[in-house]
Motif scaffolding. Structure first.
Motif, PDB file in Angstrom:
ATOM      1  N   GLY A   1      81.943  64.697  58.576  1.00 11.34           N
ATOM      2  CA  GLY A   1      80.832  65.329  58.100  1.00 11.34           C
ATOM      3  C   GLY A   1      80.321  66.290  58.882  1.00 11.34           C
ATOM      4  O   GLY A   1      79.306  67.160  58.915  1.00 11.34           O
ATOM      5  N   ARG A   2      81.572  67.408  58.485  1.00  7.93           N
ATOM      6  CA  ARG A   2      81.649  68.764  59.233  1.00  7.93           C
ATOM      7  C   ARG A   2      81.960  69.373  57.284  1.00  7.93           C
ATOM      8  O   ARG A   2      82.285  70.140  57.031  1.00  7.93           O
TER       9      ARG A   2
ATOM     10  N   LEU B   1      87.536  67.832  57.143  1.00  5.50           N
ATOM     11  CA  LEU B   1      86.538  67.906  57.521  1.00  5.50           C
ATOM     12  C   LEU B   1      85.576  67.268  56.545  1.00  5.50           C
ATOM     13  O   LEU B   1      84.434  66.914  57.210  1.00  5.50           O
ATOM     14  N   SER B   2      85.257  66.993  55.475  1.00  5.08           N
ATOM     15  CA  SER B   2      84.454  66.490  54.689  1.00  5.08           C
ATOM     16  C   SER B   2      84.602  65.045  55.367  1.00  5.08           C
ATOM     17  O   SER B   2      83.525  64.271  55.438  1.00  5.08           O
TER      18      SER B   2
ATOM     19  N   THR C   1      81.863  67.377  47.914  1.00  7.02           N
ATOM     20  CA  THR C   1      81.028  67.600  48.983  1.00  7.02           C
ATOM     21  C   THR C   1      79.441  68.653  48.624  1.00  7.02           C
ATOM     22  O   THR C   1      78.471  68.316  48.918  1.00  7.02           O
TER      23      THR C   1
ATOM     24  N   ASP D   1      79.890  72.071  55.774  1.00  4.58           N
ATOM     25  CA  ASP D   1      79.573  73.644  55.322  1.00  4.58           C
ATOM     26  C   ASP D   1      80.990  73.514  56.047  1.00  4.58           C
ATOM     27  O   ASP D   1      81.260  74.987  55.034  1.00  4.58           O
ATOM     28  N   GLU D   2      82.356  73.511  57.078  1.00  9.05           N
ATOM     29  CA  GLU D   2      83.245  74.203  57.453  1.00  9.05           C
ATOM     30  C   GLU D   2      83.963  73.561  55.894  1.00  9.05           C
ATOM     31  O   GLU D   2      85.373  74.040  56.234  1.00  9.05           O
TER      32      GLU D   2
END
Length: 242
Positions: free
Chosen positions: A55-56, A51-52, A84, A58-59
Motif C-alpha cells: 500500500g505504499r 511496496l505496491s 500503480t 508513492d514509494e
C-alpha cells in the motif's frame, strides 16, 4: 562478527519471499540489496512490487521510476508503473507509461508497430467480448488468444481468457493463463480470484482457499471473494455431512 549476506543471496531471498507474498520479508532483503547495488534495475522493479503490495504506492512509483531510468527498455517495470498509476486514478500518466512499455516491447522486435499492435489486440478483445455475450465461448477464446498473442502484457485480456476457459471447463488451461498474469503482476486481484475459482472447480479446495485468502489480504473488502469463501465453506460442510 556476523558476515553480511552477499547481494546475490539477498536478491534470491527477496525474490522467493515476493513469490510467496511475504512482502515485508522481501522488502527487507531487497532494500538491503538495493543499498549494495543501486544500479540493478531488476531489484528496483521487485522493490516497487513489494511496496505496491504493502500500500505504499508513492514509494513504489519511485522504485519503478528508478528501474526504468536504469533500463529504459524494461517493459515489466513500465507496466508495473502504469498499473500503480492507474490504481491511484492517475489515468493520463498510466496511459503514458503503457505507451512507453509498448515502445520498449516494439524495440525488442515485434510483428506490428506498437500503436497498431495495441489497436489490433483491443479489437480482438472487443470481438471476443461480443462472442462471449452471444453465448459462443469457443469463438471468444480464439479472439482472446489472438489478442494475447499480439500483446501478452495486456493482463486484463489474459484474465478474461482465463475466466472464459473456466466457464468452458478447461480448468488446467485457465490456471496456466491466470498464473502467467500473476507472474507479471502478483497484485492483480481479479486474476487471483479467478485462479481460486479454477482450483475450486477442479476440486482442490485448499488451493482455492489459499488464493482467495491472499485476495482478501490485498483487498480486504472484496465482496466477490468473500462470497467465494462462503461457497467453499458450504461445500466443505456438505462433504462432512455426506
Amino acid at each position: 562478527m556476523t558476515q553480511e549476506p552477499a547481494v546475490e543471496q539477498l536478491i534470491a531471498r527477496g525474490r522467493d519471499a515476493l513469490a510467496r507474498s511475504q512482502y515485508l520479508s522481501a522488502l527487507d532483503d531487497l532494500q538491503a540489496a538495493a543499498t549494495q547495488r543501486p544500479g540493478f534495475a531488476d531489484v528496483q522493479n521487485m522493490l516497487g512490487l513489494c511496496l505496491s503490495m504493502l500500500g505504499r504506492a508513492d514509494e513504489a512509483l519511485a522504485a519503478f521510476g528508478r528501474a526504468t531510468e536504469l533500463n529504459p527498455g524494461y517493459v515489466e517495470a513500465h507496466v508495473n508503473q502504469a498499473i500503480t498509476l492507474n490504481d491511484l486514478g492517475r489515468v493520463d500518466e498510466a496511459r503514458e507509461s503503457f505507451r512507453r512499455a509498448a515502445e520498449a516491447d516494439e524495440a525488442k522486435g515485434g510483428r506490428f508497430p506498437s500503436a497498431a499492435a495495441a489497436r489490433i489486440a483491443n479489437l480482438h478483445r472487443e470481438l471476443g467480448d461480443a462472442y462471449e455475450q452471444a453465448g459462443a465461448p469457443e469463438e471468444a477464446v480464439a479472439q482472446y488468444r489472438a489478442a494475447v498473442g499480439i500483446r501478452p502484457q495486456f493482463l486484463d485480456i489474459r484474465t478474461r481468457l482465463g475466466r472464459t476457459l473456466i466457464e468452458m471447463g478447461s480448468l488446467d488451461e485457465a490456471a496456466a493463463e491466470l498464473e502467467a498474469v500473476l507472474d507479471q503482476n502478483p497484485g492483480f486481484a481479479q486474476a487471483r480470484a479467478n485462479l481460486g475459482l479454477a482450483r475450486f472447480r477442479a476440486g482442490d479446495l485448499d488451493a482455492a482457499e489459499r488464493e482467495w485468502r491472499r485476495c482478501l489480504q490485498q483487498q480486504p473488502g472484496n465482496a466477490q471473494v468473500s462470497a467465494y469463501l462462503g461457497m467453499l465453506e458450504r461445500r466443505r460442510g456438505e462433504a462432512r455431512s455426506a
